[in-house]
Design a protein around this motif. Structure first.
Motif, PDB file in Angstrom:
ATOM      1  N   ILE B  44       0.726  -1.089  -0.108  1.00 40.91           N
ATOM      2  CA  ILE B  44       0.080  -0.138   0.017  1.00 40.91           C
ATOM      3  C   ILE B  44       0.832   1.315  -0.001  1.00 40.91           C
ATOM      4  N   ALA B  45       2.022   1.104   0.745  1.00 43.34           N
ATOM      5  CA  ALA B  45       2.770   2.352   0.760  1.00 43.34           C
ATOM      6  C   ALA B  45       3.329   2.706  -0.579  1.00 43.34           C
ATOM      7  N   TYR B  47       2.085   1.792  -3.487  1.00 46.43           N
ATOM      8  CA  TYR B  47       1.025   2.520  -4.191  1.00 46.43           C
ATOM      9  C   TYR B  47       0.724   3.980  -3.755  1.00 46.43           C
ATOM     10  N   ASN B  48       0.797   4.390  -2.470  1.00 45.63           N
ATOM     11  CA  ASN B  48       0.617   5.576  -1.981  1.00 45.63           C
ATOM     12  C   ASN B  48       0.977   6.816  -2.715  1.00 45.63           C
ATOM     13  N   PHE B 108      10.450   9.155  -6.823  1.00 45.35           N
ATOM     14  CA  PHE B 108      11.383   8.719  -6.048  1.00 45.35           C
ATOM     15  C   PHE B 108      10.784   7.888  -4.898  1.00 45.35           C
ATOM     16  N   ILE B 109      10.112   8.623  -4.274  1.00 44.75           N
ATOM     17  CA  ILE B 109       9.299   7.648  -3.008  1.00 44.75           C
ATOM     18  C   ILE B 109       8.826   6.442  -3.673  1.00 44.75           C
ATOM     19  N   TYR B 112      11.610   4.089  -4.035  1.00 38.42           N
ATOM     20  CA  TYR B 112      12.339   3.516  -3.158  1.00 38.42           C
ATOM     21  C   TYR B 112      11.396   2.463  -2.251  1.00 38.42           C
ATOM     22  N   ARG B 113      10.152   2.678  -2.228  1.00 34.38           N
ATOM     23  CA  ARG B 113       9.014   1.727  -1.741  1.00 34.38           C
ATOM     24  C   ARG B 113       8.788   0.655  -2.443  1.00 34.38           C
ATOM     25  N   LEU B 116      12.185  -1.126  -1.754  1.00 34.23           N
ATOM     26  CA  LEU B 116      12.239  -1.888  -0.493  1.00 34.23           C
ATOM     27  C   LEU B 116      11.467  -3.175  -0.248  1.00 34.23           C
TER      28      LEU B 116
END
Lengths: 1049, 488
Positions: B44-45, B47-48, B108-109, B112-113, B116
């Motif tokens: 979910i993070a 997709y956020n 970029f967030i 990264y997610r 990760l």
């Protein structure tokens, strides 16, 4: 606003050197009689001295003074030399003539010889102290309108700089001990009666309950609080009862009542444009921008609305009442007090005020000869209203009053206008007569009619209940060997309440659903400290050894709730008893994990004949804020002193009676970062929705981990000199060099890392160097009692390393793309960063002639009246890389002095302080609201060749960025000198007050913030808080006049 | 005795375990992602960032792109209202001011997610096929975010794993070829695993078709004429899928009560359920463009007041005026006002014409909580069928493919709104894209990839060779090895 560089160094140490050397003669009154010699002996403060030995020189004929300090002697001679001797005082010879009463004034053998200072886990004789400690005595604070104790330090101690964050009642100040020690949190540690009060909350103390304030400035003094001593330690000791046996007649009880009452007004009002000038300048800017004129006839608007005066209160009340009862006997002493303080704000009073109730009960008991027990306990309730931005350019009454156009009226009385939009179709605020408050159609965004804004914030308040106290037991099984156990706690309850009504303030600021918010929080600190100390003298060797341990835990929790869509629309009617739908009741909560510190420490004090002095301290701290490989830190210090004036070779003289040279070196630590910074925690709130409203909480790391996080360290060297001249004049000089390494700070990651937050790292170093000078003078001449205390500090703060980054972006300036401060190596903390204005182009020819090395125009688009910026990198254009460091918000110099004089029953006290060598950024006007009002210096704008070289032309769109580029234009020298407090008092003669059963009856008049001398045109150059040195529309300080009454039973 | 107590206390206070405070209610990265539920939370993070509407400023993806194109102006309250939009509208954008910082960090967030979770999933104990799906979704998302990065910034650092601390300040940019290659690899790997469809409750999660459509776009955007048929073949898979069909009613495509309709291939989901207030800045879950594009101080029927952003240009109105899609694309507030139906305040660059596709409709003004202006549930149509029809037609025309098939897709788009057929030329496809997809955020990208931007956007100040991409954000250049894009 003046170009940077015109540093005024007007106020410097020479002020301090004006040390009232005016009154330098010792006066003795004597006369003749046949064979009778009589007189009284007093100390310099005029207190009679009982038990003083009086001897006729060269004989054994002597006596001692009685309880009133009087003596009688007989002799066969008509003239004699009388020798007065008393422990702790310089033996004095007085030529006496029989029959004429002698008034002998004994001088303490060293000024302050018997004075002790609190050093943490004990006290020490001032003359033997080897570290740098400043002290403010409670008696110097009596009767003064000091709301928060940090204000007591301003201008009264060296090495401490205080800057009030705003004039909002109860507002805190930025306190820096010997400069900004670290990037992250440079607040000193407060220790109240042994209880560390971390994270603010110090405003629970009533200044009249203070016995003394000691500021531990150097590493040697602070290292006993190793953990968080790096930014200095402020020890607060509250008043204790005194054994009252000495004062015959008054019993052992003392009752004091003190009150003052006064009125306040804003110390300064900005000069803003009136409506005609405003319209004229708007027209000018439009025409200059190639647009049509906006206001056909500016003169029809006359002076228009003075928004400041709608929210300023020139009769805001301030009042304070204190009652204390203290006393005791040889078994028990007590001090109990209550105080009530209330202050109305000078701006938007109905949403800006402060009330505080304080209660205190301190007691100490000698249960056995070897067993003592005691407690200190304070309770405080505070209620404060401050629903306005105190230093922010974004909305709120102050910022609105500065930026709103003066054309819009405060209320709409024209019925036609009042019955048309937006007044007719929105829930607008109305005055008592039902007229809608004027809504500006010229200045919008969140700038709203301040009167309407105030109405929508009625009732909102914050509150706190603080209980802070400690109990201790001490046993002394062998003389000199003491074991003490002290348990302290601070329990703080605090919260706030606010109501947001359905309202319409303007097109951008409105609320369509009301809501009522309440929070309740609890903070809890407890600490336990056990110490064992042994003091013994072996011949001329004096030693005290102390070992101890302490454990400290701090945590906090809170809950809050928001109720929405209440059936009522004012704070007073709002209640959480309404039965609202579950979806209209939203709750929240939080908790701070335990912050734990455990410590062991040891201290050795040694001196030889009080001549050669030594102190060594070592402390080992463990903190929950670091990972397992770096939990513990060790903080040592050593200091040495030499009292040269005690050497045999020191000539007996009256010029220099005491000289001490001391030096110290030590290391302190800092764990003042958040919890779990060494770990990477996972946080929610990275949410997304699937399907029709299947709203899911997403989780991701908050910041990358840094398992090697460790203590930040601050080492400090201090060299000091203390001296007494002419027995009356004391001098303390200190030089220090403080170096912080491994600064704990967020490592700002590039955006491409994609992390949510920044990890904390041990990055960077900071240096603070400075000198401090303190002078004191006290003289009694006849019935005159004169006192002078002055101090002056110089500080140079520099960032010396930032690790891998070249700089860290500091403060931002509204919507400007450019930050206005940067942290960079070689610069001071918070140094201003921006463009350098050279001058103003007076003609197109000047624009054309401003060329780079290749002959290209540097500012080809500029027009006459625009700023000429320095092309610092010489690339032939003005852009982001032409910025440089243009100023520094931290003063180089801070100084202050107090002059007190009393004569018969009258007393006068003048307290003044100031700073020099700092810059203030004037960020009052909103950049993104081109229609915002101007301060009246805009009248001096450039309007044609030769009209101004300081203030540029006004032009719509500001194509040259005259205003949107942060530059030297916005900086002003922030030096100021302020007569902070002047107090005139009168005490009724003792004879009269004794007759009505009183010890003292004093009335007094106080003026606060009476005169400020500064070049700064804004409200006040003293701007602390989060926006240090940046004026975004700071709440003005109050100028107040008070009348007071003090009674002692 | 006391000495004994003291001694005991001294010992106990030194113990290390006493100082070990475990975080409560806060998980640690080191022990998170251990099961399916935690992996889902991590997904979910990832997709956020699709739905991020604010960063440093307002940065809904569509609004600034509209401002940069010839569809709309920036608008707002004044020339300095949301400078990031203004400077892209008038092409005074520079490294310091502009939307780039928000677009850069949002993507970029997301990278990264995704990285990760891809790194953590091998150690997660969960069902293998579900894990494979999560891996595929992460690869899709990584590809999606890099697609935005490469077409907005061209030269970006490429990461396929979370950035190690030693590389925090050392990353360098790679050329667009390397980035595009990685995107294609990710999408191809995702396509192999992703489900063809998802249950209604999972609508908005990526499907095989979304990945195929995206891959088609990725190839098309590389402007390599020799690969056009490759792109066309991918679009054909989507366009011929029985899962999709054009809606009969053009006006219903964007309605929040008609989400995930048969035309929707990839949709960015917004909700009112988060009930966000201003204190949640910038983590809103509603569609802020909806609030921003409403008329300022509007009082009248149908619509709620907004902030006056993205006023539609007279040029777009002129070409749309006679088109059946006009009334579903343009809200003519001026004519409503002239008819006495409403009042409003003319904002900066006001034309009287406002967005219809994302308009703040009264019926979707949230009443369940939070500040309604932050909680519009309007989804963003990231990829819809009419778009892929026209993309396939374009790919076929440019790649020398089956023109008959291209004609069919162009005709379908026009027939839906009762327009007659026009010959399938590149020019007609461009015209159709402008009319069909107006104000949906595609126009600026289209103009740039067609090479038409320098001429079409000349009046706005577009400079060829510079404004085809955004500057690398100024803050990103300090302390790093990144190199600024040419011209900035």
């Amino acid at each position: 606003m003046y170009p940077y560089g015109q540093k005024v160094r007007a106020f410097r140490s020479r002020l301090i050197l004006l040390t009232g050397l005016l009154w330098l003669s010792v006066t003795m009154l004597f006369a003749q009689n046949t064979n009778q010699y009589s007189g009284t002996v007093t100390d310099k403060q005029g207190e009679t001295l009982p038990g003083v030995n009086v001897l006729i020189k060269g004989t054994t004929n002597g006596t001692a003074t009685d309880m009133q300090g009087a003596f009688k002697l007989t002799s066969s001679n008509t003239k004699e030399t009388l020798v007065f001797s008393f422990i702790g005082f310089i033996t004095q010879e007085v030529q006496a003539t029989a029959g004429v009463p002698v008034k002998a004034v004994l001088v303490s053998s060293t000024v302050g010889l018997s004075e002790v200072v609190v050093i943490g886990y004990g006290t020490q004789k001032k003359t033997s102290v080897t570290s740098a400690i400043s002290k403010v005595k409670g008696q110097d604070l009596e009767y003064l309108p000091i709301v928060r104790i940090e204000q007591a330090l301003q201008g009264r101690t060296t090495g401490v700089s205080i800057a009030s964050s705003s004039g909002q009642p109860g507002a805190s100040s930025t306190v820096r001990v010997r400069g900004t020690t670290t990037i992250n949190n440079s607040n000193p540690l407060y220790v109240v009666d042994g209880v560390p009060i971390d994270n603010g909350g110090i405003d629970y103390l009533n200044s009249s309950d203070i016995e003394s304030l000691e500021v531990l400035k150097d590493a040697a003094s602070a290292s006993i609080y190793g953990t968080r001593g790096a930014s200095g330690v402020i020890l607060v000791t509250t008043k204790k009862g005194k054994e009252g046996a000495l004062k015959v007649g008054s019993g052992s009880m003392s009752v004091n009542f003190n009150m003052y009452f006064g009125t306040q007004s804003p110390a300064k009002k900005l000069s803003l444009l009136n409506a005609t000038d405003y319209a004229t300048l708007r027209n000018e800017a439009a025409v200059n921008g190639g647009q049509p004129s906006i206001f056909p006839d500016p003169s029809i608007y006359s002076t228009g609305t003075d928004w400041q005066s709608t929210i300023f209160n020139n009769g805001a009340k301030i009042q304070n009442y204190e009652l204390s009862v203290s006393g005791g006997n040889d078994k028990s002493t007590y001090y109990t007090s209550m105080g009530y303080f209330s202050q109305e704000g000078v701006v938007a009073t109905s949403i800006s005020n402060y009330k505080r109730l304080t209660l205190r009960f301190n007691s100490a008991h000698k249960i056995k000869k070897w067993l003592r027990f005691g407690n200190n306990l304070g309770y405080t309730h505070i209620k404060s209203q401050g629903s306005l931005n105190t230093n922010s350019e974004y909305g709120g009454p102050l910022s609105s009053a500065i930026n709103l156009d003066p054309i819009t009226p405060t209320v709409i009385t024209d019925p036609a206008l009042a019955n048309s939009p937006p007044y007719s179709n929105h829930p607008v605020e109305r005055d008592a007569n039902g007229y809608p408050y004027g809504i500006s159609s010229i200045v919008v965004q969140e700038m709203t009619n301040p009167l309407a804004y105030i109405q929508t914030h009625q009732g909102n308040f914050g509150w706190s209940d603080n209980i802070v106290g400690d109990i201790y037991a001490e046993i002394e099984p062998i003389t000199g060997f003491k074991i003490k156990s002290d348990i302290g706690a601070k329990l703080a309850f605090y919260g706030d309440e606010s109501f947001a009504p359905v309202t319409y303030l303007n097109a951008a600021t409105y609320t369509t659903n009301n809501s009522y918010y309440r929070s309740g929080n609890r903070g809890f600190i407890w600490n336990i400290e056990n110490t064992a100390s042994y003091t013994r003298s072996f011949g001329k060797h004096n030693a005290t050894v102390l070992i101890g341990m302490s454990a400290y835990v701090e945590n906090a929790i809170g809950v809050n709730a928001t109720y929405k869509n209440l059936p009522v629309n004012t704070f007073n009617e709002a209640s959480m008893n309404y039965n609202l739908a579950a979806s209209d009741r939203v709750g929240g909560g939080w908790e701070a994990p335990d912050h734990k510190v455990s410590s062991i420490f040891a201290r050795a004090l040694y001196n030889y004949k009080e001549k050669y002095l030594f102190m060594g301290v070592i402390r080992r701290d463990g903190s929950s804020r670091f990972g397992s490989n770096n939990k513990f830190g060790i903080f040592p210090s050593v200091s040495l002193g030499w009292v040269a004036s005690r050497e045999n070779f020191w000539p007996q003289n009256k010029v220099v009676t005491f000289v001490k040279i001391r030096g110290s070196y030590g290391v302190n630590g800092n764990d003042n970062i958040g919890d779990f910074q060494y770990m990477s925690t996972v946080g929610g709130g990275r949410n997304y929705t699937f399907g029709n409203d299947n709203y899911v909480i997403g989780y991701s790391p908050n910041a990358p981990a840094n398992p090697d996080l460790k203590w930040e360290q601050t080492s400090q060297m201090d060299v000091g000199l203390e001296a007494t001249f002419f027995e009356d004049l004391t001098l303390v000089f200190d030089w220090y060099n403080k170096q912080t390494t491994g600064m704990l700070q967020p490592v700002v990651l590039p955006g491409y890392v994609g992390a949510n937050g920044s990890p904390t790292g041990n990055v960077g170093s900071m240096s603070n160097k400075g000198v401090e000078l303190e002078l004191g003078y006290h003289k009694k001449i006849g019935e005159w009692d004169l006192k002078f205390n002055g101090n002056c500090s110089y500080l140079k703060n520099r960032i010396t390393d930032l690790g891998t980054v070249q700089y860290i972006t500091g403060a931002t300036f509204q919507s400007s793309a450019y930050e206005i401060s940067r942290l960079a190596v070689g610069q001071a903390m918070g140094a201003f960063y921006g463009f350098e204005v050279l001058d103003i182009f007076q003609s197109m020819a000047e624009v054309h002639h401003y060329k780079d090395a290749n002959g290209n125009m540097i500012q080809p688009d500029a027009k006459p009246g625009d700023f000429r910026y320095a092309d610092l990198n010489g690339d032939g254009k003005i852009d982001a890389s032409d910025r440089t460091f243009i100023g520094d918000p931290t003063p180089d110099w801070s100084y202050g002095f107090t002059i007190s004089a009393s004569f018969k029953g009258f007393d006068l006290m003048i307290f003044a302080q100031g700073v020099a060598g700092n810059d203030v950024f004037n960020g009052l006007r909103r950049l993104d609201i081109p229609t915002a009002n101007w301060t009246s210096d805009a009248l001096g704008r450039w309007t044609g060749p030769g009209t101004s070289n300081i203030y540029p032309r006004l032009v719509a769109g500001d194509p040259n960025g005259n205003f949107s580029k942060p530059s030297t234009f916005y900086l002003t020298n922030g030096s100021y000198f302020r007569f902070k407090t002047i107090q005139l008092g009168y005490s009724l003669p003792k004879k009269i007050v004794n007759k009505i059963g009183l010890q003292l009856l004093r009335v007094y008049l106080t003026g606060n913030n009476l005169f400020t001398f500064t070049k700064y045109q804004g409200y006040d150059p003293e701007i602390g808080g989060a926006s240090y040195g940046i004026d975004r529309g700071v709440y003005p300080q109050a100028r107040s006049y008070m009348i007071g009454l003090s009674v002692t039973l | 005795m006391s000495a004994l107590i003291l001694g005991v206390l001294l010992l106990s206070s030194c113990s290390k375990s006493w100082l070990d405070v475990a975080p409560k209610g806060t998980a640690l990265e080191s022990n998170y992602y251990k099961n399916a539920e935690e992996a889902y939370n991590g997904l979910i993070a990832a997709y956020n960032p699709l739905g991020i509407e604010c960063g440093k400023t307002y940065s809904n993806k569509i609004g600034p792109l509209n401002s940069a194109s010839d569809d709309c102006y920036a608008g707002g309250g004044s020339s300095s209202d949301v400078p990031a939009w203004q400077v892209w509208n008038n092409y005074t954008i520079d490294a310091a001011t502009g939307i780039q910082a928000d677009f850069w960090s949002r993507n970029f967030i997301g990278v990264y997610r995704s990285n990760l979770l891809l790194q953590k999933l091998p150690n997660t104990s969960m069902n293998d096929s579900l894990k494979a799906r999560y891996v595929a979704e992460c690869k899709f998302l990584r590809g999606y975010f890099y697609f935005d990065l490469v077409r907005l910034f061209k030269n970006v650092p490429l990461f396929t794993a979370p950035v190690e601390p030693k590389d925090w300040f050392n990353a360098t940019q790679v050329g667009p070829q390397a980035t595009y290659a990685q995107i294609e690899k990710d999408l191809n790997e995702a396509i192999a695993v992703l489900p063809a469809t998802v249950p209604a409750s999972e609508n908005g999660r990526v499907t095989k078709m979304a990945a195929i459509a995206l891959l088609g776009k990725v190839i098309l955007y590389q402007n390599n004429e020799s690969r056009m048929l490759e792109a066309a073949n991918l679009f054909e898979i989507v366009n011929s899928s029985p899962n999709y069909a054009l809606l009969a009613d053009y006006g219903k495509i964007f309605r929040p009560d008609n989400k995930f309709n048969s035309e929707s291939i990839f949709e960015i989901v917004h909700t009112a359920q988060a009930m966000m207030g201003w204190e949640s800045w910038p983590n809103f879950q509603g569609n802020l463009l909806t609030q921003m594009c409403g008329a300022r101080s509007f009082t009248g029927p149908t619509y709620v007041a907004g902030w006056g952003f993205n006023p539609i240009t007279p040029e777009l109105v002129a070409v749309l005026k006679s088109d059946p899609r006009y009334k579903y694309t343009v809200v003519n507030i001026d004519s409503m006002k002239t008819a006495g139906l409403c009042s409003y305040e003319k904002g900066y660059q006001n034309t009287g014409y406002f967005l219809a596709k994302y308009a703040p409709l009264k019926e979707f003004y949230s009443t369940i909580g939070g500040d309604p202006v932050l909680n519009y549930p309007n989804d963003e149509m990231e990829i819809r069928l009419a778009d892929t029809y026209l993309l396939e037609a374009e790919a076929l025309v440019r790649g020398g493919g089956d023109l008959g098939k291209a004609q069919v897709y162009l005709d379908k788009v026009r027939a839906r709104v009762k327009l007659p057929s026009v010959p399938v030329t590149l020019d007609n496809i461009k015209k159709e894209r402008r009319l069909e997809l107006a104000t949906e955020g595609h126009r600026w990208f289209d103009l740039v990839r067609w090479g038409d931007a320098p001429t079409v956007l000349a009046s706005k100040g577009f400079k060829a060779g510079k404004n085809e991409i955004l500057p690398i954000p100024l803050t990103e250049l300090s302390n790093t090895m990144l190199v600024q894009n040419p011209g900035y």
